[in-house]
Motif scaffolding. Structure first.
Motif, PDB file in Angstrom:
ATOM      1  N   ILE A   2      15.680  93.846 -59.481  1.00 55.52           N
ATOM      2  CA  ILE A   2      16.168  92.365 -58.678  1.00 55.52           C
ATOM      3  C   ILE A   2      17.041  91.785 -60.038  1.00 55.52           C
ATOM      4  CG2 ILE A   2      15.435  90.191 -57.998  1.00 55.52           C
ATOM      5  CD1 ILE A   2      13.356  91.580 -56.428  1.00 55.52           C
ATOM      6  N   ILE A   3      16.196  91.714 -61.279  1.00 58.63           N
ATOM      7  CA  ILE A   3      16.790  91.242 -62.412  1.00 58.63           C
ATOM      8  C   ILE A   3      17.939  91.749 -62.733  1.00 58.63           C
ATOM      9  CG2 ILE A   3      16.373  90.429 -64.623  1.00 58.63           C
ATOM     10  CD1 ILE A   3      13.589  89.947 -64.023  1.00 58.63           C
ATOM     11  N   LEU A   4      18.118  93.199 -62.980  1.00 55.86           N
ATOM     12  CA  LEU A   4      19.244  93.828 -63.438  1.00 55.86           C
ATOM     13  C   LEU A   4      20.435  93.755 -62.717  1.00 55.86           C
ATOM     14  CD1 LEU A   4      20.132  95.677 -65.500  1.00 55.86           C
ATOM     15  CD2 LEU A   4      19.296  97.686 -64.199  1.00 55.86           C
ATOM     16  N   GLU A   5      20.210  93.850 -61.365  1.00 56.04           N
ATOM     17  CA  GLU A   5      21.263  93.768 -60.277  1.00 56.04           C
ATOM     18  C   GLU A   5      21.894  92.577 -59.996  1.00 56.04           C
ATOM     19  OE1 GLU A   5      20.172  96.311 -57.111  1.00 56.04           O
ATOM     20  OE2 GLU A   5      19.978  98.025 -58.434  1.00 56.04           O
ATOM     21  N   ASP A   6      21.235  91.527 -60.603  1.00 57.17           N
ATOM     22  CA  ASP A   6      21.554  89.953 -60.184  1.00 57.17           C
ATOM     23  C   ASP A   6      21.730  89.846 -58.566  1.00 57.17           C
ATOM     24  OD1 ASP A   6      21.982  87.548 -60.696  1.00 57.17           O
ATOM     25  OD2 ASP A   6      24.091  87.820 -61.221  1.00 57.17           O
ATOM     26  N   GLN A   7      20.732  90.242 -57.976  1.00 55.86           N
ATOM     27  CA  GLN A   7      20.538  90.091 -56.608  1.00 55.86           C
ATOM     28  C   GLN A   7      20.503  88.545 -56.072  1.00 55.86           C
ATOM     29  OE1 GLN A   7      17.628  92.369 -54.846  1.00 55.86           O
ATOM     30  NE2 GLN A   7      18.107  94.534 -55.817  1.00 55.86           N
ATOM     31  N   PHE A   8      19.555  87.619 -56.772  1.00 62.63           N
ATOM     32  CA  PHE A   8      19.489  86.171 -56.504  1.00 62.63           C
ATOM     33  C   PHE A   8      19.139  85.768 -57.791  1.00 62.63           C
ATOM     34  CE2 PHE A   8      15.959  88.418 -54.533  1.00 62.63           C
ATOM     35  CZ  PHE A   8      14.876  87.664 -55.282  1.00 62.63           C
ATOM     36  N   ASP A  52      18.922  79.609 -56.456  1.00 61.89           N
ATOM     37  CA  ASP A  52      19.623  80.115 -55.008  1.00 61.89           C
ATOM     38  C   ASP A  52      18.751  80.211 -53.988  1.00 61.89           C
ATOM     39  OD1 ASP A  52      21.876  80.890 -56.781  1.00 61.89           O
ATOM     40  OD2 ASP A  52      21.135  83.208 -56.344  1.00 61.89           O
ATOM     41  N   VAL A  53      19.527  79.770 -52.644  1.00 59.66           N
ATOM     42  CA  VAL A  53      19.050  79.685 -51.236  1.00 59.66           C
ATOM     43  C   VAL A  53      19.059  81.152 -50.556  1.00 59.66           C
ATOM     44  CG1 VAL A  53      18.816  78.647 -49.099  1.00 59.66           C
ATOM     45  CG2 VAL A  53      19.553  77.298 -51.102  1.00 59.66           C
ATOM     46  N   VAL A  54      17.767  81.740 -50.457  1.00 58.83           N
ATOM     47  CA  VAL A  54      17.617  83.001 -49.889  1.00 58.83           C
ATOM     48  C   VAL A  54      16.779  83.006 -48.840  1.00 58.83           C
ATOM     49  CG1 VAL A  54      18.356  83.938 -52.238  1.00 58.83           C
ATOM     50  CG2 VAL A  54      15.858  83.713 -51.366  1.00 58.83           C
ATOM     51  N   GLN A  55      16.924  84.074 -48.064  1.00 54.07           N
ATOM     52  CA  GLN A  55      15.948  84.853 -47.004  1.00 54.07           C
ATOM     53  C   GLN A  55      15.281  86.076 -47.187  1.00 54.07           C
ATOM     54  OE1 GLN A  55      17.085  83.492 -42.864  1.00 54.07           O
ATOM     55  NE2 GLN A  55      15.646  84.761 -41.856  1.00 54.07           N
ATOM     56  N   ILE A  56      14.169  86.013 -47.421  1.00 58.62           N
ATOM     57  CA  ILE A  56      13.521  87.253 -47.611  1.00 58.62           C
ATOM     58  C   ILE A  56      12.602  87.609 -46.429  1.00 58.62           C
ATOM     59  CG2 ILE A  56      11.819  88.611 -48.937  1.00 58.62           C
ATOM     60  CD1 ILE A  56      12.798  86.904 -51.293  1.00 58.62           C
ATOM     61  N   ASN A  83      14.951  93.517 -47.645  1.00 57.55           N
ATOM     62  CA  ASN A  83      16.199  92.690 -47.286  1.00 57.55           C
ATOM     63  C   ASN A  83      16.304  91.527 -47.644  1.00 57.55           C
ATOM     64  OD1 ASN A  83      17.248  94.974 -45.606  1.00 57.55           O
ATOM     65  ND2 ASN A  83      15.608  94.626 -44.221  1.00 57.55           N
ATOM     66  N   VAL A  84      17.303  90.949 -48.419  1.00 55.90           N
ATOM     67  CA  VAL A  84      17.577  89.673 -49.031  1.00 55.90           C
ATOM     68  C   VAL A  84      19.117  89.227 -48.463  1.00 55.90           C
ATOM     69  CG1 VAL A  84      17.674  88.233 -50.958  1.00 55.90           C
ATOM     70  CG2 VAL A  84      15.988  89.943 -50.881  1.00 55.90           C
ATOM     71  N   THR A  85      18.822  87.977 -47.919  1.00 54.58           N
ATOM     72  CA  THR A  85      20.198  87.216 -47.558  1.00 54.58           C
ATOM     73  C   THR A  85      20.334  86.081 -48.675  1.00 54.58           C
ATOM     74  OG1 THR A  85      19.746  87.842 -45.302  1.00 54.58           O
ATOM     75  CG2 THR A  85      21.440  85.968 -45.853  1.00 54.58           C
ATOM     76  N   ASN A  86      21.205  86.102 -49.119  1.00 54.89           N
ATOM     77  CA  ASN A  86      21.665  85.138 -50.393  1.00 54.89           C
ATOM     78  C   ASN A  86      22.495  83.934 -49.863  1.00 54.89           C
ATOM     79  OD1 ASN A  86      22.169  83.555 -52.644  1.00 54.89           O
ATOM     80  ND2 ASN A  86      21.727  85.183 -54.015  1.00 54.89           N
ATOM     81  N   TYR A  87      22.177  82.825 -49.579  1.00 52.76           N
ATOM     82  CA  TYR A  87      23.067  81.815 -49.217  1.00 52.76           C
ATOM     83  C   TYR A  87      23.824  80.951 -50.188  1.00 52.76           C
ATOM     84  CZ  TYR A  87      20.753  82.582 -44.760  1.00 52.76           C
ATOM     85  OH  TYR A  87      20.142  83.097 -43.535  1.00 52.76           O
TER      86      TYR A  87
END
Length: 298
Positions: free
Chosen positions: A144-150, A154-158, A192-196
């Motif tokens: 998660i940290i390496l790929e900069d997913q969020f 950030d406003v996210v939905q997990i 699954n992560v949705t980053n808004y």
């Protein structure tokens, strides 16, 4: 006489033992084969130390350059994240390199490595079976940290949980919902992560109107209201667009309005669009009533 002989024998024995020890020490000190072995072992140990330091430094440079290329190629850069990833990779590299170095040095000193490696393998296997979820959480958190997913903020939905990211760790992620609840999510359960909060958001508002209103008048009224919103508000990146009829029934039609905005203010902008549309309708209704009153008075 017997006592004197006994003392003489004891003295002779002590002298013989001392001479024997002296000869053994001398033979040990003058053993060229042994000293050659010690010298070559010392040189190999020194070479192992130098090569290990060189390899670790080289890998550190590779890590730094790789992260620099990733940082320059990203649309949104979080410098602290790259620092965290870099330090983590360097710690892993340093640990692995030093472990290999110690094993090689112990081998040069004559220590049997097979039992040590076998014991370490059994211990690692036991720890792996006992902490599978923990290992899964740590590995997922690392990627998660390496790929900069969020990122933090950030406003996210997990899954079913939505909120602002307050903390990202190697084991868990902490979210704070807009109503104040704090959710601790193990990284291993994140699928699954949705980053808004990446890129540009789109605020969309659908407004229903009665079929008794003319479509052209409604669109013109909303366009004027959106121009006023742009002049008085900084949330929208431009003038909200009145797209036209979105749906139609026997009693009403729905007009859709859309506007580009920063991802964190989409909900606020949607509320402002509805507010300005409502105020425009109220102003129009007030003008119509005033006109009717004036006409009646005449």
């Amino acid at each position: 006489m017997k006592l004197a002989n006994w003392r003489l024998q004891q003295s002779t024995t002590v002298i013989d033992e001392a001479m024997s020890f002296k000869n053994k020490v001398w033979d040990w000190l003058t053993n060229t084969g042994m000293w050659e072995t010690v010298l070559f072992s010392a040189l190999r140990i020194l070479l192992i130390l130098i090569l290990t330091r060189f390899a670790i430094k080289l890998l550190f440079r590779v890590i730094d350059r790789s992260l620099e290329r990733q940082e320059k190629g990203r649309m949104q850069v979080n410098p602290r994240r790259f620092i965290t990833v870099g330090e983590l990779l360097k710690n892993v590299t340093s640990f692995a390199g030093n472990f290999v170095m110690v094993m090689l040095i112990l081998g040069e000193l004559g220590v049997q490595l097979a039992p040590l490696i076998a014991g370490a393998g059994v211990l690692g296997l036991a720890i792996g079976f006992g902490a599978q979820n923990l290992v899964k959480d740590v590995i997922t958190g690392f990627f998660i940290i390496l790929e900069d997913q969020f990122a933090v903020g950030d406003v996210v939905q997990i899954g079913t949980l939505k909120g602002t990211v307050e903390m990202i760790g190697l084991r868990s992620t902490r979210l704070v919902s807009w109503t104040g609840e704090v959710h601790i999510v193990p990284n291993g359960s994140i699928t699954n992560v949705t980053n808004y909060s990446i890129g540009t958001a789109l605020a969309v508002v659908d407004l229903p109107f009665s079929n008794s209103r003319k479509l052209e008048d409604t669109i013109e009224l909303l366009k004027k209201a959106m121009l006023e919103l742009k002049d008085s508000s900084s949330l929208a990146n431009g003038v909200p667009a009145v797209l036209g009829v979105q749906s139609l029934t026997a009693s009403e039609y729905v007009i859709r309005i859309a506007a580009d905005c920063p991802p964190g203010v989409r909900a606020d902008l949607e509320r402002e669009i509805q507010l300005y549309a409502k105020e425009a309708l109220e102003e129009e209704e007030a003008l119509r009533l005033a006109a009717e009153t004036e006409k009646t008075a005449e």
